[in-house]
Scaffold this motif. Structure first.
Motif, PDB file in Angstrom:
ATOM      1  N   TYR A   1       0.854  -1.186   0.000  1.00 14.96           N
ATOM      2  CA  TYR A   1       0.000   0.000   0.000  1.00 14.96           C
ATOM      3  C   TYR A   1       0.893   1.240   0.000  1.00 14.96           C
ATOM      4  N   GLN A   2       0.414   2.301  -0.666  1.00 15.10           N
ATOM      5  CA  GLN A   2       1.162   3.561  -0.702  1.00 15.10           C
ATOM      6  C   GLN A   2       0.179   4.727  -0.570  1.00 15.10           C
ATOM      7  N   LYS A   3       0.654   5.793   0.033  1.00 12.20           N
ATOM      8  CA  LYS A   3      -0.144   7.019   0.113  1.00 12.20           C
ATOM      9  C   LYS A   3       0.791   8.194   0.381  1.00 12.20           C
ATOM     10  N   ASN A   4       0.254   9.390   0.188  1.00  6.48           N
ATOM     11  CA  ASN A   4       0.977  10.647   0.459  1.00  6.48           C
ATOM     12  C   ASN A   4       2.292  10.729  -0.322  1.00  6.48           C
ATOM     13  N   LEU A   5       2.196  10.490  -1.635  1.00 10.59           N
ATOM     14  CA  LEU A   5       3.382  10.566  -2.481  1.00 10.59           C
ATOM     15  C   LEU A   5       3.714  12.027  -2.796  1.00 10.59           C
ATOM     16  N   HIS A   6       4.970  12.392  -2.602  1.00  8.01           N
ATOM     17  CA  HIS A   6       5.486  13.712  -2.975  1.00  8.01           C
ATOM     18  C   HIS A   6       6.824  13.511  -3.685  1.00  8.01           C
ATOM     19  N   PHE A   7       7.049  14.303  -4.727  1.00 13.96           N
ATOM     20  CA  PHE A   7       8.304  14.162  -5.452  1.00 13.96           C
ATOM     21  C   PHE A   7       8.785  15.525  -5.937  1.00 13.96           C
ATOM     22  N   THR A   8      10.073  15.616  -6.092  1.00 15.20           N
ATOM     23  CA  THR A   8      10.710  16.795  -6.697  1.00 15.20           C
ATOM     24  C   THR A   8      11.599  16.298  -7.826  1.00 15.20           C
ATOM     25  N   SER A   9      11.543  16.971  -8.960  1.00 14.54           N
ATOM     26  CA  SER A   9      12.269  16.506 -10.149  1.00 14.54           C
ATOM     27  C   SER A   9      13.319  17.533 -10.572  1.00 14.54           C
ATOM     28  N   ARG A  10      14.277  17.039 -11.291  1.00 14.24           N
ATOM     29  CA  ARG A  10      15.352  17.871 -11.807  1.00 14.24           C
ATOM     30  C   ARG A  10      15.678  17.408 -13.232  1.00 14.24           C
ATOM     31  N   ILE A  11      15.748  18.351 -14.151  1.00 15.99           N
ATOM     32  CA  ILE A  11      16.040  18.040 -15.544  1.00 15.99           C
ATOM     33  C   ILE A  11      17.553  17.978 -15.729  1.00 15.99           C
ATOM     34  N   GLU A  12      18.016  16.828 -16.209  1.00 16.52           N
ATOM     35  CA  GLU A  12      19.439  16.629 -16.414  1.00 16.52           C
ATOM     36  C   GLU A  12      19.876  17.055 -17.814  1.00 16.52           C
ATOM     37  N   ALA A  13      19.074  16.768 -18.818  1.00 16.13           N
ATOM     38  CA  ALA A  13      19.422  17.113 -20.199  1.00 16.13           C
ATOM     39  C   ALA A  13      18.135  17.283 -20.987  1.00 16.13           C
ATOM     40  N   ARG A  14      18.229  18.118 -22.023  1.00 14.16           N
ATOM     41  CA  ARG A  14      17.054  18.390 -22.842  1.00 14.16           C
ATOM     42  C   ARG A  14      17.485  18.564 -24.294  1.00 14.16           C
ATOM     43  N   GLU A  15      16.637  18.024 -25.178  1.00 14.75           N
ATOM     44  CA  GLU A  15      16.838  18.207 -26.610  1.00 14.75           C
ATOM     45  C   GLU A  15      15.507  18.566 -27.239  1.00 14.75           C
ATOM     46  N   THR A  16      15.440  19.687 -27.927  1.00 17.45           N
ATOM     47  CA  THR A  16      14.208  20.172 -28.542  1.00 17.45           C
ATOM     48  C   THR A  16      14.349  20.134 -30.052  1.00 17.45           C
ATOM     49  N   VAL A  17      13.361  19.508 -30.689  1.00 15.56           N
ATOM     50  CA  VAL A  17      13.358  19.370 -32.144  1.00 15.56           C
ATOM     51  C   VAL A  17      12.006  19.835 -32.660  1.00 15.56           C
ATOM     52  N   LEU A  18      11.992  20.567 -33.761  1.00 12.85           N
ATOM     53  CA  LEU A  18      10.755  21.008 -34.387  1.00 12.85           C
ATOM     54  C   LEU A  18      10.375  19.998 -35.470  1.00 12.85           C
ATOM     55  N   GLN A  19       9.183  19.404 -35.315  1.00 10.41           N
ATOM     56  CA  GLN A  19       8.752  18.333 -36.201  1.00 10.41           C
ATOM     57  C   GLN A  19       7.419  18.679 -36.856  1.00 10.41           C
ATOM     58  N   LEU A  20       7.165  18.065 -37.988  1.00  8.55           N
ATOM     59  CA  LEU A  20       5.852  18.087 -38.633  1.00  8.55           C
ATOM     60  C   LEU A  20       5.231  16.700 -38.489  1.00  8.55           C
ATOM     61  N   ILE A  21       4.015  16.665 -37.924  1.00  9.52           N
ATOM     62  CA  ILE A  21       3.329  15.389 -37.669  1.00  9.52           C
ATOM     63  C   ILE A  21       2.008  15.404 -38.429  1.00  9.52           C
ATOM     64  N   PRO A  22       1.694  14.333 -39.168  1.00 12.08           N
ATOM     65  CA  PRO A  22       0.447  14.307 -39.947  1.00 12.08           C
ATOM     66  C   PRO A  22      -0.764  13.953 -39.079  1.00 12.08           C
ATOM     67  N   TYR A  23      -1.856  14.656 -39.319  1.00 13.12           N
ATOM     68  CA  TYR A  23      -3.115  14.416 -38.615  1.00 13.12           C
ATOM     69  C   TYR A  23      -4.271  14.456 -39.604  1.00 13.12           C
ATOM     70  N   TRP A  24      -5.223  13.565 -39.370  1.00 10.83           N
ATOM     71  CA  TRP A  24      -6.519  13.653 -40.035  1.00 10.83           C
ATOM     72  C   TRP A  24      -7.483  14.347 -39.065  1.00 10.83           C
ATOM     73  N   LEU A  25      -8.315  15.231 -39.600  1.00 16.40           N
ATOM     74  CA  LEU A  25      -9.238  15.994 -38.760  1.00 16.40           C
ATOM     75  C   LEU A  25     -10.605  16.047 -39.413  1.00 16.40           C
ATOM     76  N   PHE A  26     -11.638  15.699 -38.645  1.00 16.76           N
ATOM     77  CA  PHE A  26     -13.033  15.771 -39.091  1.00 16.76           C
ATOM     78  C   PHE A  26     -13.772  16.683 -38.121  1.00 16.76           C
ATOM     79  N   VAL A  27     -14.179  17.861 -38.596  1.00 11.44           N
ATOM     80  CA  VAL A  27     -14.875  18.849 -37.779  1.00 11.44           C
ATOM     81  C   VAL A  27     -16.319  18.934 -38.259  1.00 11.44           C
ATOM     82  N   TYR A  28     -17.267  18.932 -37.333  1.00 11.43           N
ATOM     83  CA  TYR A  28     -18.678  19.002 -37.703  1.00 11.43           C
ATOM     84  C   TYR A  28     -19.441  19.783 -36.634  1.00 11.43           C
TER      85      TYR A  28
END
Length: 438
Positions: free
Chosen positions: A213-240
């Motif tokens: 059993y677990q309860k009262n979870l608390h966490f703190t995070s730290r970013i070690e490394a980051r890589e950002t890339v700009l991408q194009l992603i295909p999507y189908w969209l149906f609006v009505y």
């Protein structure tokens, strides 16, 4: 609508390849070059992207996905299905910032183990630890997505992409609709990337927690490394639109994942509640009538026998849901006929179910009457166990020993009867006679 493959010439080696025109991309089996399947034209100015994903789902696959999504609820209006064969769908390429983040998190929580001697059967103790991992989160790079409210769902669908993207080449966008990049990465990171990253870190910490059993979870995070890339992603969209509201169905053309919004009407919900309410009223009516004519026990028996009729509303919605699920498997050309059959079935079901519920309740009442005719000794079992009143008073022997404990003696009332007196004549010494009554 039938889709036929077309033959195009590979831009890399010049070989002829056969591809689906609605997918827009094709990989040459000879040289491995990624080709745009749209005839070459004046190339528009490409956006400042680094990577692009090819679409793996066609327009026909998206139509089937929309149909399955609309069939997911029995309360979706049936008239929406007509738009599937009338509308043309367009494949769009949307820009996103992909943040690949390596992180480390420190967590502390209360860990519980079963313990019979502890309160509530669980012994709690504090615990702590560390977790680390790498996550890929997305943020929109176009203000159009943010303004139309599509960015959040699109980012969630993008998180499941496992396919390797292509290095961006401007000619891949020939004849393809795409959105321009007009948003800075740090402007949308807090609204889209950070919440998704926090959810991923929290789930990773939960997976590492020991104990039962677990309860009262608390966490703190730290970013070690980051890589950002700009991408194009295909999507189908149906609006009505439906009754003044705007709804949409979106599919990630790389993974095939679908999400969106659905309009719902209360008509079928009201019918389900009406069937259940009618059954409840009839049960109360016939049970009350039986209570007046026979006994309370017979009324309870009629109610118990009629109880299954309360499931009429649930049965109605379950059947409609299953029939809508079957519509997913038919072709778009067969859908109008299937929907017409569904409406006919719905009307007949409501008509005959109402009669069946009333007939069931009447049959339960007559069945209870029948028991009293076939079984002459049939009576209320609650009254069976009550002993009959004795015809003659029972004598109770009471002990005179005051020291002997025992139950308190019962009071016996005895009837007094007048007995005629016995007369006796006595003569005195003076010669006078006396009559004495005993």
């Amino acid at each position: 609508m039938a889709f036929q493959n077309i033959t195009v010439e590979c831009h890399g080696c010049g070989a002829s390849i056969s591809v689906d025109p609605t997918i827009r991309f094709g990989t040459c089996p000879y040289c491995g070059n990624c080709n745009s399947l749209v005839p070459a034209a004046t190339a528009p100015e490409p956006p400042a992207v680094e990577q692009i994903y090819p679409a793996n789902s066609s327009e026909e696959a998206f139509r089937n996905a929309v149909r399955s999504f609309l069939c997911s609820s029995p309360d979706v209006p049936d008239e929406l299905y007509a738009a599937l064969s009338e509308r043309e769908f367009t494949l769009n390429f949307w820009p996103f910032f992909r943040h690949t983040i390596q992180w480390t998190a420190s967590w502390n929580a209360d860990i519980g183990y079963p313990d019979d001697n502890a309160k509530e059967g669980v012994a709690w103790s504090p615990g702590s630890g560390q977790a680390m991992g790498q996550s890929a989160v997305y943020a929109p790079a176009s203000s159009v997505l943010c303004n139309r409210g599509l960015a959040a769902d699109a980012c969630k669908l993008s998180a499941g992409i496992q396919t390797q993207p292509y290095y961006f080449q401007p000619e891949l966008l020939n004849g393809i609709a795409y959105l321009g990049c007009d948003v800075e990465a740090n402007a949308v990171e807090d609204n889209y990337a950070v919440p998704t990253l926090n959810d991923m870190i929290e789930n990773s910490c939960i997976d590492q927690l020991p104990g039962d059993y677990q309860k009262n979870l608390h966490f703190t995070s730290r970013i070690e490394a980051r890589e950002t890339v700009l991408q194009l992603i295909p999507y189908w969209l149906f609006v009505y639109e439906y009754q003044g509201g705007c709804y949409y169905v979106m599919q990630n053309a790389v993974t095939g994942a679908v999400t969106g919004s659905l309009p719902e009407t209360s008509r079928r919900k009201m019918i389900g509640w009406a069937l259940t309410g009618t059954a409840l009223v009839l049960i109360g009516l016939f049970a009350g009538l039986m209570g007046l004519i026979r006994s309370n026990y017979d009324a309870l028996m009629v109610a118990a026998l009629s109880f299954p009729t309360l499931c009429a509303g649930f049965l109605y919605r379950e059947i409609i849901t299953r029939k809508k699920t079957r519509i997913k498997t038919v072709s778009l050309a067969e859908m109008p006929e299937q929907l017409e059959n569904l409406n006919k079935f719905e009307k007949n079901f409501i008509k005959f179910t109402g009669l069946a519920v009333a007939g069931w309740c009447i049959a339960a009442m007559f069945f209870t009457f029948f028991l009293a005719l076939v079984i002459p000794v049939w009576k209320d079992p609650i009254l069976k166990d009550i002993p009959e009143e004795p015809k003659y008073p029972q004598t109770v022997q009471v002990s005179n020993d005051a020291q002997q404990p025992g139950p308190k003696p019962s009071v016996i009332r005895l009837k007094r009867t007048k007995i005629p007196a016995i007369q006796e004549t006595v003569d005195s010494e003076d010669g006078i006679s006396f009559i004495i009554e005993k």
